[in-house]
Design an enzyme around this catalytic site. Structure first.
Site, PDB file in Angstrom:
ATOM      1  N   ASN A 117      -5.286 -11.450  -0.612  1.00  0.00           N
ATOM      2  CA  ASN A 117      -4.573 -10.572   0.328  1.00  0.00           C
ATOM      3  C   ASN A 117      -5.511  -9.464   0.793  1.00  0.00           C
ATOM      4  O   ASN A 117      -6.671  -9.408   0.377  1.00  0.00           O
ATOM      5  CB  ASN A 117      -3.281 -10.034  -0.307  1.00  0.00           C
ATOM      6  CG  ASN A 117      -3.560  -9.164  -1.513  1.00  0.00           C
ATOM      7  OD1 ASN A 117      -4.183  -8.124  -1.408  1.00  0.00           O
ATOM      8  ND2 ASN A 117      -3.115  -9.623  -2.680  1.00  0.00           N
ATOM      9  N   ASP A 162       2.326 -13.269  -5.585  1.00  0.00           N
ATOM     10  CA  ASP A 162       3.578 -13.714  -6.209  1.00  0.00           C
ATOM     11  C   ASP A 162       3.498 -15.185  -6.612  1.00  0.00           C
ATOM     12  O   ASP A 162       4.203 -15.624  -7.517  1.00  0.00           O
ATOM     13  CB  ASP A 162       4.744 -13.509  -5.233  1.00  0.00           C
ATOM     14  CG  ASP A 162       5.069 -12.029  -5.080  1.00  0.00           C
ATOM     15  OD1 ASP A 162       4.990 -11.306  -6.105  1.00  0.00           O
ATOM     16  OD2 ASP A 162       5.372 -11.585  -3.953  1.00  0.00           O
ATOM     17  N   LYS A 171     -14.496 -29.246  -4.698  1.00  0.00           N
ATOM     18  CA  LYS A 171     -14.123 -28.732  -3.378  1.00  0.00           C
ATOM     19  C   LYS A 171     -13.201 -29.736  -2.677  1.00  0.00           C
ATOM     20  O   LYS A 171     -13.520 -30.939  -2.635  1.00  0.00           O
ATOM     21  CB  LYS A 171     -15.401 -28.516  -2.563  1.00  0.00           C
ATOM     22  CG  LYS A 171     -15.168 -27.872  -1.243  1.00  0.00           C
ATOM     23  CD  LYS A 171     -16.490 -27.672  -0.522  1.00  0.00           C
ATOM     24  CE  LYS A 171     -16.220 -27.276   0.913  1.00  0.00           C
ATOM     25  NZ  LYS A 171     -17.402 -27.389   1.748  1.00  0.00           N
ATOM     26  N   PHE A 218       4.516   0.411  -6.642  1.00  0.00           N
ATOM     27  CA  PHE A 218       4.325   0.550  -5.200  1.00  0.00           C
ATOM     28  C   PHE A 218       5.164  -0.532  -4.544  1.00  0.00           C
ATOM     29  O   PHE A 218       5.438  -1.566  -5.159  1.00  0.00           O
ATOM     30  CB  PHE A 218       2.853   0.349  -4.820  1.00  0.00           C
ATOM     31  CG  PHE A 218       2.040   1.618  -4.827  1.00  0.00           C
ATOM     32  CD1 PHE A 218       1.733   2.244  -6.021  1.00  0.00           C
ATOM     33  CD2 PHE A 218       1.584   2.174  -3.634  1.00  0.00           C
ATOM     34  CE1 PHE A 218       0.979   3.414  -6.029  1.00  0.00           C
ATOM     35  CE2 PHE A 218       0.834   3.341  -3.629  1.00  0.00           C
ATOM     36  CZ  PHE A 218       0.537   3.965  -4.831  1.00  0.00           C
ATOM     37  N   LYS A 244      13.604  -2.763  -5.725  1.00  0.00           N
ATOM     38  CA  LYS A 244      12.499  -3.052  -6.663  1.00  0.00           C
ATOM     39  C   LYS A 244      12.494  -2.032  -7.803  1.00  0.00           C
ATOM     40  O   LYS A 244      12.268  -2.384  -8.964  1.00  0.00           O
ATOM     41  CB  LYS A 244      11.154  -3.006  -5.927  1.00  0.00           C
ATOM     42  CG  LYS A 244      10.892  -4.266  -5.123  1.00  0.00           C
ATOM     43  CD  LYS A 244       9.587  -4.225  -4.354  1.00  0.00           C
ATOM     44  CE  LYS A 244       9.495  -5.453  -3.455  1.00  0.00           C
ATOM     45  NZ  LYS A 244       8.438  -5.428  -2.482  1.00  0.00           N
ATOM     46  N   LYS A 297      13.042  -3.361 -11.562  1.00  0.00           N
ATOM     47  CA  LYS A 297      11.870  -3.309 -12.449  1.00  0.00           C
ATOM     48  C   LYS A 297      11.900  -2.101 -13.391  1.00  0.00           C
ATOM     49  O   LYS A 297      10.924  -1.825 -14.081  1.00  0.00           O
ATOM     50  CB  LYS A 297      10.588  -3.331 -11.600  1.00  0.00           C
ATOM     51  CG  LYS A 297      10.495  -4.590 -10.707  1.00  0.00           C
ATOM     52  CD  LYS A 297       9.149  -4.756 -10.036  1.00  0.00           C
ATOM     53  CE  LYS A 297       9.174  -5.915  -9.041  1.00  0.00           C
ATOM     54  NZ  LYS A 297       7.860  -6.412  -8.653  1.00  0.00           N
TER      55      LYS A 297
HETATM   56  O1  PMT Z   1      -5.651  -1.428  -1.723  1.00  0.00           O
HETATM   57  P1  PMT Z   1      -5.464  -0.775  -0.387  1.00  0.00           P
HETATM   58  O2  PMT Z   1      -6.211  -1.490   0.708  1.00  0.00           O
HETATM   59  O3  PMT Z   1      -5.768   0.684  -0.426  1.00  0.00           O
HETATM   60  O4  PMT Z   1      -3.941  -0.925   0.004  1.00  0.00           O
HETATM   61  C1  PMT Z   1      -2.960  -0.225  -0.702  1.00  0.00           C
HETATM   62  C2  PMT Z   1      -1.712  -1.100  -0.922  1.00  0.00           C
HETATM   63  C3  PMT Z   1      -1.080  -1.428   0.419  1.00  0.00           C
HETATM   64  C4  PMT Z   1      -2.080  -2.407  -1.643  1.00  0.00           C
HETATM   65  C5  PMT Z   1      -0.747  -0.241  -1.830  1.00  0.00           C
HETATM   66  O5  PMT Z   1      -0.379   0.914  -1.140  1.00  0.00           O
HETATM   67  C6  PMT Z   1       0.509  -1.037  -2.170  1.00  0.00           C
HETATM   68  O6  PMT Z   1       1.494  -1.015  -1.457  1.00  0.00           O
HETATM   69  N1  PMT Z   1       0.505  -1.744  -3.328  1.00  0.00           N
HETATM   70  C7  PMT Z   1       1.573  -2.670  -3.750  1.00  0.00           C
HETATM   71  C8  PMT Z   1       1.431  -3.992  -3.046  1.00  0.00           C
HETATM   72  C9  PMT Z   1       2.461  -5.003  -3.469  1.00  0.00           C
HETATM   73  O7  PMT Z   1       2.103  -6.029  -3.983  1.00  0.00           O
HETATM   74  O8  PMT Z   1       3.730  -4.649  -3.315  1.00  0.00           O
HETATM   75  P2  PMT Z   1       4.991  -5.570  -3.702  1.00  0.00           P
HETATM   76  O9  PMT Z   1       6.094  -4.909  -2.992  1.00  0.00           O
HETATM   77  O10 PMT Z   1       4.704  -7.009  -3.434  1.00  0.00           O
HETATM   78  O11 PMT Z   1       5.122  -5.376  -5.267  1.00  0.00           O
HETATM   79  C10 PMT Z   1       5.924  -4.360  -5.849  1.00  0.00           C
HETATM   80  C11 PMT Z   1       5.296  -3.862  -7.122  1.00  0.00           C
HETATM   81  O12 PMT Z   1       5.299  -4.907  -8.100  1.00  0.00           O
HETATM   82  C12 PMT Z   1       3.858  -3.428  -6.987  1.00  0.00           C
HETATM   83  O13 PMT Z   1       3.688  -2.273  -7.783  1.00  0.00           O
HETATM   84  C13 PMT Z   1       3.053  -4.598  -7.526  1.00  0.00           C
HETATM   85  O14 PMT Z   1       1.834  -4.172  -8.144  1.00  0.00           O
HETATM   86  C14 PMT Z   1       4.011  -5.168  -8.575  1.00  0.00           C
HETATM   87  N2  PMT Z   1       3.889  -6.633  -8.760  1.00  0.00           N
HETATM   88  C15 PMT Z   1       4.149  -7.483  -7.728  1.00  0.00           C
HETATM   89  C16 PMT Z   1       4.100  -8.841  -7.920  1.00  0.00           C
HETATM   90  C17 PMT Z   1       3.772  -9.340  -9.209  1.00  0.00           C
HETATM   91  N3  PMT Z   1       3.686 -10.639  -9.421  1.00  0.00           N
HETATM   92  N4  PMT Z   1       3.504  -8.492 -10.205  1.00  0.00           N
HETATM   93  C18 PMT Z   1       3.565  -7.142 -10.001  1.00  0.00           C
HETATM   94  O15 PMT Z   1       3.325  -6.353 -10.932  1.00  0.00           O
END
Ligand code: PMT
Length: 397
Positions: free
Chosen positions: A209, A278, A288, A323, A337, A341
């Protein structure tokens, strides 16, 4: 950052003295006024002229050079110092101070100062591990002298082990942290995740990503500056590791999970800024994948939701921050979320806005608290946002 700060830099006689030149240069660039004191042995490795040119100040080497002035000089520098840094600190210099010996300009000035003194030892591994040196370090620590531990690595003497002077950037970061007025995270362990995970398809390709790690790295840097013990668990990025931060590099979500779970047990605060995949390819091809038909179907399977798991095993008094990267219905999705969580706070960014989200130097976030409060932050640098987030977390501590 270090405007109006007087730093006395002691350089003792070790091969790492050459790195002290870069330390002085970096501190000067941050606005500090640097006064270098060299031992006679140190002048065998680097000339005083080099330090004079880089620091822009006279360099003191010999207590007896200017007999009329010396008495004033060592007391003046000792009193003037906001911070005393000794890098490299040799076994000899550490031993002298531990035993109250003041027989040259550097040891005399260290003994006369009331400013915080940071020693950055650098020496041969056997010397560093010698019980006498360890006892001296321990004793000085009990008196309030601080140590920047040497790194493990290949030393100039050909031996591998602890004893290498940390990189100048890390030492400077430690100085900045020590002089920072906010030391509100001292004694707290913060685990921060940053960057994106990558999920391999075959030996050359992966699903990834756009996360650059900038948001998580800014948090790690500022938390360390405020005195926290920071463990940064990071996906692949091109960013340098901030000083005073323990970096654990991972690639996949499964690796991130393993690192996070093993580091989170004794963590006071966990901040998950990483963008975790995810789903991952169900099968990773050994070779490959060859170009064949017009379409290629890849079956994905679910990755562990690390934050969900952390919320389930969360300890009492542990603070859990997530986040949320959203493209629509920001507040509702983030709230959901946070609840699911078991988070204390969630930082929500609408990643479709210009100047927000992935791979930008700025972000636009809303901070949602578990008690229902929502705070809107205007567009600001990720540096500033991270400072704001750390200020908000203090409300829970
Ligand atoms: O790294 P940069 O370029 O500075 O960009 C910053 C950012 C956009 C990545 C950051 O600001 C941000 O939003 N991070 C969270 C990205 C994300 O995966 O969000 P989500 O809404 O999909 O996940 C929610 C939360 O669950 C996040 O804290 C994530 O770390 C966590 N998560 C998600 C999926 C997973 N399988 N395990 C997790 O722990």
């Amino acid at each position: 950052m270090l405007n109006n700060k007087n730093i006395v830099m002691g350089v003792a006689g070790g091969i790492a003295a050459y790195k002290a030149v870069e330390i002085v240069s970096r501190l000067k660039k941050l606005g500090a006024s640097i006064h270098v004191i060299m031992t006679a042995a140190a002048t065998n490795f680097v000339t005083p002229l080099t330090f004079r040119e880089i620091s822009g100040n006279p360099v003191v080497t010999d207590m007896w050079d200017e007999p009329k002035k010396w008495n004033v000089e060592h007391i003046a520098l000792a009193t003037k110092a906001d911070l005393f840094l000794v890098a490299p600190a040799t076994a000899n210099m550490i031993g002298k101070i531990a035993n109250g010996i003041a027989d040259d300009m550097l040891s005399t000035t260290i003994m006369a100062t009331k400013a915080p003194v940071l020693f950055a030892p650098a020496m041969n591994s056997n010397m560093f591990l010698n019980p006498i040196v360890q006892k001296n370090i321990h004793e000085l620590s009990t008196y309030g002298y601080e140590f920047i531990p040497p790194e493990h690595g290949m030393l100039a003497c050909g031996v591998e082990g602890p004893g290498r002077l940390p990189e100048p950037a890390a030492i400077v970061e430690r100085v900045v942290a020590r002089l920072s007025p906010d030391q509100d995270y001292v004694g707290r362990k913060i685990v921060i995740t940053a960057g994106g995970t990558i999920e391999p398809l075959d030996p050359v390709r992966y699903i990834g990503n756009r996360s650059s790690g900038k948001m998580g790295y800014a948090l790690a840097k500022n938390a360390a500056r405020r005195g926290a013990n920071v463990v940064l668990i990071s996906g692949p990025t091109s960013l340098p590791c901030p000083g005073n931060v323990e970096l654990i590099k991972i690639e996949t979500a499964a690796e991130m999970r393993q690192a996070v779970i093993s580091e989170s047990g004794d963590a006071d605060i966990i901040i998950k800024a990483a963008a975790v995949a995810d789903y991952r390819p169900q099968d990773v091809a050994v070779h490959k994948i060859k170009k064949a038909g017009e379409t290629l179907t890849i079956t994905l399977e679910k990755n562990p939701d690390i934050l969900l798991e952390l919320g389930q095993i969360k300890k009492q008094n542990q603070i859990l921050i997530g986040f949320a990267a959203e493209t629509q219905d920001l507040v509702n999705n983030a709230q959901e979320k946070m609840k699911k969580k078991n988070l204390d706070m969630i930082v929500a960014n609408n990643v479709t806005l210009p100047g927000a989200g992935f791979n930008t130097d700025t972000n636009i976030v809303k901070i949602l608290y578990k008690d229902g409060r929502i705070e809107d932050l205007p567009k600001m640098s990720k540096e500033e946002i991270s400072k704001n987030i750390l200020d908000k977390i203090r409300e829970f501590c």
